[in-house]
Motif scaffolding. Structure first.
Motif, PDB file in Angstrom:
ATOM      1  N   ASP A  68       0.822  -1.222   0.000  1.00  0.00           N
ATOM      2  CA  ASP A  68       0.000   0.000   0.000  1.00  0.00           C
ATOM      3  C   ASP A  68       0.855   1.270   0.000  1.00  0.00           C
ATOM      4  O   ASP A  68       0.613   2.212  -0.736  1.00  0.00           O
ATOM      5  N   LYS A  69       1.871   1.277   0.874  1.00  0.00           N
ATOM      6  CA  LYS A  69       2.629   2.515   1.062  1.00  0.00           C
ATOM      7  C   LYS A  69       3.536   2.840  -0.117  1.00  0.00           C
ATOM      8  O   LYS A  69       3.656   3.999  -0.518  1.00  0.00           O
ATOM      9  N   THR A  70       4.189   1.800  -0.641  1.00  0.00           N
ATOM     10  CA  THR A  70       5.064   2.068  -1.791  1.00  0.00           C
ATOM     11  C   THR A  70       4.238   2.538  -2.985  1.00  0.00           C
ATOM     12  O   THR A  70       4.658   3.426  -3.727  1.00  0.00           O
ATOM     13  N   ILE A  71       3.058   1.946  -3.152  1.00  0.00           N
ATOM     14  CA  ILE A  71       2.205   2.343  -4.277  1.00  0.00           C
ATOM     15  C   ILE A  71       1.711   3.779  -4.076  1.00  0.00           C
ATOM     16  O   ILE A  71       1.796   4.615  -4.974  1.00  0.00           O
ATOM     17  N   GLY A 114       4.982  10.929  -5.290  1.00  0.00           N
ATOM     18  CA  GLY A 114       6.266  11.464  -5.730  1.00  0.00           C
ATOM     19  C   GLY A 114       6.392  11.517  -7.243  1.00  0.00           C
ATOM     20  O   GLY A 114       7.463  11.862  -7.766  1.00  0.00           O
ATOM     21  N   GLY A 115       5.343  11.109  -7.939  1.00  0.00           N
ATOM     22  CA  GLY A 115       5.372  11.150  -9.395  1.00  0.00           C
ATOM     23  C   GLY A 115       6.396  10.207 -10.006  1.00  0.00           C
ATOM     24  O   GLY A 115       6.981  10.494 -11.047  1.00  0.00           O
ATOM     25  N   MET A 116       6.637   9.091  -9.350  1.00  0.00           N
ATOM     26  CA  MET A 116       7.628   8.146  -9.867  1.00  0.00           C
ATOM     27  C   MET A 116       6.964   6.808 -10.144  1.00  0.00           C
ATOM     28  O   MET A 116       5.910   6.495  -9.594  1.00  0.00           O
ATOM     29  N   SER A 117       7.621   6.017 -10.991  1.00  0.00           N
ATOM     30  CA  SER A 117       7.143   4.655 -11.174  1.00  0.00           C
ATOM     31  C   SER A 117       7.465   3.894  -9.901  1.00  0.00           C
ATOM     32  O   SER A 117       8.378   4.253  -9.143  1.00  0.00           O
ATOM     33  N   LEU A 118       6.698   2.836  -9.685  1.00  0.00           N
ATOM     34  CA  LEU A 118       6.917   2.062  -8.457  1.00  0.00           C
ATOM     35  C   LEU A 118       8.353   1.576  -8.375  1.00  0.00           C
ATOM     36  O   LEU A 118       9.004   1.633  -7.331  1.00  0.00           O
ATOM     37  N   ASP A 160      11.199   2.743  -9.884  1.00  0.00           N
ATOM     38  CA  ASP A 160      12.188   3.794  -9.621  1.00  0.00           C
ATOM     39  C   ASP A 160      12.149   4.218  -8.159  1.00  0.00           C
ATOM     40  O   ASP A 160      13.177   4.448  -7.524  1.00  0.00           O
ATOM     41  N   PHE A 161      10.919   4.322  -7.673  1.00  0.00           N
ATOM     42  CA  PHE A 161      10.728   4.762  -6.293  1.00  0.00           C
ATOM     43  C   PHE A 161      11.362   3.776  -5.305  1.00  0.00           C
ATOM     44  O   PHE A 161      12.134   4.159  -4.425  1.00  0.00           O
ATOM     45  N   THR A 162      11.038   2.497  -5.459  1.00  0.00           N
ATOM     46  CA  THR A 162      11.541   1.521  -4.487  1.00  0.00           C
ATOM     47  C   THR A 162      13.045   1.287  -4.670  1.00  0.00           C
ATOM     48  O   THR A 162      13.756   1.055  -3.700  1.00  0.00           O
ATOM     49  N   ASP A 163      13.519   1.408  -5.904  1.00  0.00           N
ATOM     50  CA  ASP A 163      14.969   1.274  -6.129  1.00  0.00           C
ATOM     51  C   ASP A 163      15.726   2.332  -5.339  1.00  0.00           C
ATOM     52  O   ASP A 163      16.754   2.064  -4.727  1.00  0.00           O
ATOM     53  N   LYS A 164      15.175   3.526  -5.355  1.00  0.00           N
ATOM     54  CA  LYS A 164      15.828   4.638  -4.672  1.00  0.00           C
ATOM     55  C   LYS A 164      15.990   4.329  -3.180  1.00  0.00           C
ATOM     56  O   LYS A 164      17.068   4.505  -2.606  1.00  0.00           O
ATOM     57  N   TYR A 165      14.932   3.838  -2.574  1.00  0.00           N
ATOM     58  CA  TYR A 165      15.012   3.594  -1.131  1.00  0.00           C
ATOM     59  C   TYR A 165      15.727   2.283  -0.801  1.00  0.00           C
ATOM     60  O   TYR A 165      16.234   2.113   0.312  1.00  0.00           O
ATOM     61  N   THR A 166      15.780   1.395  -1.782  1.00  0.00           N
ATOM     62  CA  THR A 166      16.575   0.185  -1.571  1.00  0.00           C
ATOM     63  C   THR A 166      18.049   0.564  -1.474  1.00  0.00           C
ATOM     64  O   THR A 166      18.786   0.051  -0.624  1.00  0.00           O
ATOM     65  N   VAL A 167      18.465   1.478  -2.328  1.00  0.00           N
ATOM     66  CA  VAL A 167      19.848   1.951  -2.276  1.00  0.00           C
ATOM     67  C   VAL A 167      20.139   2.588  -0.913  1.00  0.00           C
ATOM     68  O   VAL A 167      21.179   2.327  -0.299  1.00  0.00           O
ATOM     69  N   GLU A 168      19.204   3.407  -0.439  1.00  0.00           N
ATOM     70  CA  GLU A 168      19.384   4.040   0.865  1.00  0.00           C
ATOM     71  C   GLU A 168      19.510   2.996   1.969  1.00  0.00           C
ATOM     72  O   GLU A 168      20.329   3.130   2.883  1.00  0.00           O
ATOM     73  N   PHE A 169      18.688   1.977   1.866  1.00  0.00           N
ATOM     74  CA  PHE A 169      18.721   0.911   2.866  1.00  0.00           C
ATOM     75  C   PHE A 169      20.112   0.280   2.937  1.00  0.00           C
ATOM     76  O   PHE A 169      20.684   0.111   4.008  1.00  0.00           O
ATOM     77  N   PHE A 170      20.679  -0.029   1.774  1.00  0.00           N
ATOM     78  CA  PHE A 170      22.000  -0.668   1.769  1.00  0.00           C
ATOM     79  C   PHE A 170      23.092   0.277   2.253  1.00  0.00           C
ATOM     80  O   PHE A 170      24.033  -0.131   2.918  1.00  0.00           O
ATOM     81  N   LYS A 171      22.937   1.546   1.928  1.00  0.00           N
ATOM     82  CA  LYS A 171      23.910   2.518   2.447  1.00  0.00           C
ATOM     83  C   LYS A 171      23.939   2.467   3.963  1.00  0.00           C
ATOM     84  O   LYS A 171      25.002   2.531   4.587  1.00  0.00           O
TER      85      LYS A 171
END
Length: 473
Positions: free
Chosen positions: A72-75, A81-85, A87-98
């Motif tokens: 629900d939240k990612t969608i 944020g005007g992003m595809s699902l 692109d959006f989740t990729d962005k925060y996945t990167v943050e998670f690994f950082k």
RNA sequence: GUCAGAAUGGCAGAGUGGCUAUGCUUCCGGCUGCAACCCGGAAUUAUGUGAGUUCGAUUCUCACUUCUGACUCCA
């Protein structure tokens, strides 16, 4: 003998893996829809500590952690944020690994994503339906809780006394029983327009939240696994539902040991947006450094709440620095060590194995890191006392190697004794040494100030000056 | 409201049916040219409240209070 507190039995139990010498762990990972906060990382850290402890004891460990990249939240937030699902989740996945790297958390064997396991979820739904444990309504597939008598065994919730009216979901979906939960959710028009859907025997769907974990865990390890970790808030409903799905489908026990980490709170209160007391990891790491944050986590037992505050962080930092200092000094003294023996050598050599045993026993007692830290302090004290009196090379090597062993398990002090001293600073240090030999104290003090302004501190010892990077504060 | 967990000195925090550790902090002393580091010593009204079991409770039991969480997305 390793003992683990099992949420299922609410007791510490002697741990015995399914396969000799090997441990399977599944950890609930992040939902990648925003910057994770330090509370999230406390839980990831807990799992890391479990992995490191198991490896220290001698097990081979396979850890799988999921990444929830559709819910629900990612969608909702990707749209906002005007992003595809993706692109959006990729962005925060990167943050998670950082964040994992900031805390030096070891990588898992695999990080499966929900979106890559939808086929498995559909299969699971089918299997449950064949067994009469699931039903379709309005294009969604629900789990029939009344068909699973064990429901509630993890959370120990007595469902007769619970106010169901508190749930808004009652009329949102058309379920047989309000407590039934969605395995697969019928896609909304909006989701379909955005391309967020999967074909299934019941039409276009997307996964429900709980289904992914059952599927990925069983795909990785088979029907039964040794350890499943997560935060306490996941006990109900998430983990209760995982059990229902998995055991309902296979008829076998899903997880032997459920391990849940307590929350991190801030000045006595839960972190929440409305209170504005949410701390992200980069904020805290930026101020104190990753290892100090690790140390904060280590200094509180994982089953106790950690009450974060500035005072707490400062305290942890001082404690951390003192222990690091010892290792720094050990590294330094190794250089000037000799082969002559000193009184107390034998006593030390006898004490070291005892400390090693205590350290191990602390960790084996349900991963009691605060106790392990106390043993590390004992070792620090022992080492410091020895450095006062003696410098036998063999003894120092033994102390140092035990110190390293402890700190490696806890993953602390990676940089101890490894400060790179710039040439310019070294030159000033030498200059200061000559001044000191001439008893030119004023010059020597000025030079020390100069060195300090470059970010380094000099400590005069019997073996000569010990130069290290100054801790920022 | 129902259920679950928690409460230890200024701070953190482990343990225990019979002196409560340990570290940080503060103070004194030693080492030091002075520092820093380190060592030695000391300090602070410490086990949420009230009962009960007990020769004895911080530890076990019960109630209460407070906090946190779950019941609704949540690490």
């Amino acid at each position: 003998m390793l003992q683990i507190y099992n949420t299922l039995t609410r007791k510490k139990e002697v741990f015995k893996p399914l396969k000799e010498g090997e441990v399977s762990i599944y950890a609930c990972g992040p939902t990648v829809y925003n910057m994770p906060h330090i509370g999230n990382y406390r839980t990831f850290f807990m799992t890391d500590n479990i992995v490191r402890t198991l490896e220290y004891i001698g097990y081979r460990v396979k850890l799988v952690m999921n990444i929830t990249d559709i819910d629900d939240k990612t969608i909702r937030d990707s749209k906002a944020g005007g992003m595809s699902l993706k692109d959006f989740t990729d962005k925060y996945t990167v943050e998670f690994f950082k964040g994992l790297d900031m805390l030096n958390i070891k990588r898992a064997s695999a990080y499966p994503k929900a979106t890559e396991n939808v086929d498995g979820m559909i299969e699971l739904a089918q299997k449950l339906m064949e067994k009469g444990l699931a039903y379709e309504k309005g294009g969604s597939v629900y789990y029939r809780i009344s068909g699973f008598p064990d429901y509630g065994k993890l959370s120990k919730i007595n469902f007769d006394n619970i106010i169901i009216g508190a749930s808004v979901d009652v009329d949102e979906y058309d379920k047989d029983n309000p407590r039934d939960f969605a395995l697969l959710k019928a896609s909304t028009l909006e989701e379909i327009e955005r391309g967020i859907y999967y074909e299934s025997p019941w039409g276009k769907i997307r996964p429900g939240w709980h289904t992914e974990c059952s599927v990925m865990a069983m795909n990785s390890f088979g029907p039964t696994l040794d350890i499943h970790t997560g935060g306490v808030d996941l006990i109900f409903p998430h983990h209760e539902n995982e059990i229902a799905q998995s055991e309902g489908a296979t008829g076998k026990p899903f997880v032997c040991n459920w391990v849940h980490g307590e929350h991190l709170i801030v000045e006595g209160e839960k972190m929440s947006k409305s209170k504005g007391n949410i701390f992200t990891l980069p904020e805290i790491v930026g101020e104190y450094g990753g290892e100090v944050v690790r140390f904060m986590f280590l200094s509180v037992y994982y089953r106790k709440k950690l009450d974060y505050s500035d005072a707490f962080a400062e305290n942890a930092k001082n404690n951390y620095l003192r222990l690091k200092e010892t290792l720094d000094n050990l590294e330094f003294s190794l250089g000037g060590a000799e082969n002559s023996s000193y009184p107390g050598d034998e006593e030390i050599l006898k004490a070291l194995p005892e400390l090693e045993t205590q350290f191990r026993e602390a960790l084996e007692s349900d991963f009691n890191t605060p106790k392990a830290i106390t043993v590390l302090r004992d070792l620090s004290h022992t080492a410091n006392r020895y450095l006062e009196a003696g410098k036998n090379k063999q003894v120092l090597i033994k102390i140092h190697s035990l110190y390293r062993q402890f700190s490696d398990v806890l993953s602390l002090f990676a940089e101890a004794g490894k400060d790179e001293i710039p040439e310019e600073v070294m030159r000033l240090v030498e200059e200061r040494e000559s001044a000191r030999k001439m008893k030119e104290w004023a010059i020597s003090d000025t030079l020390r100030e100069k060195i300090k302004s470059l970010g380094y501190i000099v400590q005069d010892t019997k073996e000569g000056p010990n130069v290290k990077k100054a801790e920022e504060s």
